[in-house]
Design a protein around this motif. Structure first.
Motif, PDB file in Angstrom:
ATOM      1  N   ARG A   1       5.349  -7.907  11.313  1.00  0.00           N
ATOM      2  CA  ARG A   1       4.636  -9.150  11.656  1.00  0.00           C
ATOM      3  C   ARG A   1       4.757  -9.447  13.145  1.00  0.00           C
ATOM      4  O   ARG A   1       3.767  -9.819  13.794  1.00  0.00           O
ATOM      5  CB  ARG A   1       5.183 -10.327  10.844  1.00  0.00           C
ATOM      6  CG  ARG A   1       4.652 -10.392   9.431  1.00  0.00           C
ATOM      7  CD  ARG A   1       5.023 -11.679   8.734  1.00  0.00           C
ATOM      8  NE  ARG A   1       6.459 -11.902   8.632  1.00  0.00           N
ATOM      9  CZ  ARG A   1       7.218 -11.455   7.644  1.00  0.00           C
ATOM     10  NH1 ARG A   1       6.687 -10.749   6.669  1.00  0.00           N
ATOM     11  NH2 ARG A   1       8.502 -11.708   7.629  1.00  0.00           N
TER      12      ARG A   1
ATOM     13  N   LEU B   1       2.584  -6.920  15.047  1.00  0.00           N
ATOM     14  CA  LEU B   1       1.160  -7.204  14.875  1.00  0.00           C
ATOM     15  C   LEU B   1       0.751  -8.412  15.702  1.00  0.00           C
ATOM     16  O   LEU B   1      -0.296  -8.422  16.356  1.00  0.00           O
ATOM     17  CB  LEU B   1       0.828  -7.419  13.402  1.00  0.00           C
ATOM     18  CG  LEU B   1      -0.642  -7.726  13.098  1.00  0.00           C
ATOM     19  CD1 LEU B   1      -1.557  -6.622  13.609  1.00  0.00           C
ATOM     20  CD2 LEU B   1      -0.832  -7.938  11.607  1.00  0.00           C
TER      21      LEU B   1
ATOM     22  N   LEU C   1      -8.053  -2.433  14.325  1.00  0.00           N
ATOM     23  CA  LEU C   1      -7.495  -3.555  13.559  1.00  0.00           C
ATOM     24  C   LEU C   1      -7.826  -3.442  12.075  1.00  0.00           C
ATOM     25  O   LEU C   1      -6.960  -3.701  11.223  1.00  0.00           O
ATOM     26  CB  LEU C   1      -8.004  -4.888  14.126  1.00  0.00           C
ATOM     27  CG  LEU C   1      -7.479  -5.239  15.517  1.00  0.00           C
ATOM     28  CD1 LEU C   1      -8.197  -6.468  16.052  1.00  0.00           C
ATOM     29  CD2 LEU C   1      -5.978  -5.427  15.512  1.00  0.00           C
ATOM     30  N   VAL C   2      -9.040  -3.035  11.751  1.00  0.00           N
ATOM     31  CA  VAL C   2      -9.409  -2.847  10.344  1.00  0.00           C
ATOM     32  C   VAL C   2      -8.540  -1.750   9.722  1.00  0.00           C
ATOM     33  O   VAL C   2      -8.025  -1.900   8.606  1.00  0.00           O
ATOM     34  CB  VAL C   2     -10.915  -2.535  10.200  1.00  0.00           C
ATOM     35  CG1 VAL C   2     -11.248  -2.055   8.797  1.00  0.00           C
ATOM     36  CG2 VAL C   2     -11.739  -3.759  10.564  1.00  0.00           C
TER      37      VAL C   2
ATOM     38  N   HIS D   1      -1.730  -1.525   6.034  1.00  0.00           N
ATOM     39  CA  HIS D   1      -0.603  -2.393   5.727  1.00  0.00           C
ATOM     40  C   HIS D   1      -0.833  -3.308   4.528  1.00  0.00           C
ATOM     41  O   HIS D   1       0.077  -4.024   4.113  1.00  0.00           O
ATOM     42  CB  HIS D   1      -0.206  -3.201   6.968  1.00  0.00           C
ATOM     43  CG  HIS D   1       0.362  -2.320   8.026  1.00  0.00           C
ATOM     44  ND1 HIS D   1       1.665  -1.854   7.993  1.00  0.00           N
ATOM     45  CD2 HIS D   1      -0.204  -1.771   9.132  1.00  0.00           C
ATOM     46  CE1 HIS D   1       1.873  -1.068   9.028  1.00  0.00           C
ATOM     47  NE2 HIS D   1       0.773  -0.996   9.730  1.00  0.00           N
ATOM     48  N   ALA D   2      -2.037  -3.267   3.973  1.00  0.00           N
ATOM     49  CA  ALA D   2      -2.324  -4.080   2.797  1.00  0.00           C
ATOM     50  C   ALA D   2      -1.907  -3.374   1.507  1.00  0.00           C
ATOM     51  O   ALA D   2      -1.945  -3.951   0.444  1.00  0.00           O
ATOM     52  CB  ALA D   2      -3.812  -4.425   2.747  1.00  0.00           C
TER      53      ALA D   2
ATOM     54  N   MET E   1      -5.039  -3.157   9.158  1.00  0.00           N
ATOM     55  CA  MET E   1      -4.996  -4.061   8.002  1.00  0.00           C
ATOM     56  C   MET E   1      -5.088  -3.290   6.690  1.00  0.00           C
ATOM     57  O   MET E   1      -4.348  -3.585   5.744  1.00  0.00           O
ATOM     58  CB  MET E   1      -6.107  -5.104   8.098  1.00  0.00           C
ATOM     59  CG  MET E   1      -5.812  -6.166   9.149  1.00  0.00           C
ATOM     60  SD  MET E   1      -7.022  -7.472   9.138  1.00  0.00           S
ATOM     61  CE  MET E   1      -8.198  -6.844  10.299  1.00  0.00           C
ATOM     62  N   HIS E   2      -5.946  -2.300   6.659  1.00  0.00           N
ATOM     63  CA  HIS E   2      -6.084  -1.493   5.441  1.00  0.00           C
ATOM     64  C   HIS E   2      -4.777  -0.759   5.131  1.00  0.00           C
ATOM     65  O   HIS E   2      -4.313  -0.749   4.003  1.00  0.00           O
ATOM     66  CB  HIS E   2      -7.241  -0.496   5.590  1.00  0.00           C
ATOM     67  CG  HIS E   2      -7.390   0.400   4.430  1.00  0.00           C
ATOM     68  ND1 HIS E   2      -7.905  -0.025   3.229  1.00  0.00           N
ATOM     69  CD2 HIS E   2      -7.080   1.707   4.261  1.00  0.00           C
ATOM     70  CE1 HIS E   2      -7.896   0.987   2.367  1.00  0.00           C
ATOM     71  NE2 HIS E   2      -7.405   2.036   2.987  1.00  0.00           N
TER      72      HIS E   2
END
Length: 112
Positions: free
Chosen positions: A74, A77, A103-104, A110-111, A107-108
């Motif tokens: 966190r 990021l 960024l996409v 780390h999701a 996010m993908h």
């Protein structure tokens, strides 16, 4: 592991070598301390496994390690968005598009 785009506007000393922009020294030190604690936790889990400790206790420690790593993520990021992403987006449409893709992908990844 898929490589993230490299043409995103972060400060780079040489081609292929990416460095973060504007890292807050206090944040960096907090992350270093967290990572040292995590390192100790991992050694502790290794010892627990070697000693055949109760599985639920080992799993609890592993969960704590995951949460500590998420805390570091966190912070990283936030710094990336505050400094690297902002600089890339402001520098022009080509760098902005590359940063959006990065960024996409982050996010993908780390999701999961």
């Amino acid at each position: 592991m898929k490589e993230l785009p490299t043409d995103h506007g972060c400060a780079c000393d040489a081609p292929g070598e990416r460095k973060a922009k504007g890292v807050d020294p206090d944040v960096k030190e907090r992350n270093r301390k967290r990572l040292r604690r995590i390192e100790g936790q991992v050694r502790g889990v290794q010892k627990m496994v070697e000693e055949d400790r109760y599985c639920a206790d080992v799993l609890t420690q592993i969960s704590a390690i995951h949460e500590a790593l998420r805390a570091v993520s966190r912070e990283l990021l936030r710094n990336h968005l505050k400094h690297c992403a902002t600089a890339a987006i402001r520098s022009g449409p080509e760098q902005a598009e590359a940063m959006y893709d990065e960024l996409v992908a982050l996010m993908h990844r780390h999701a999961r």
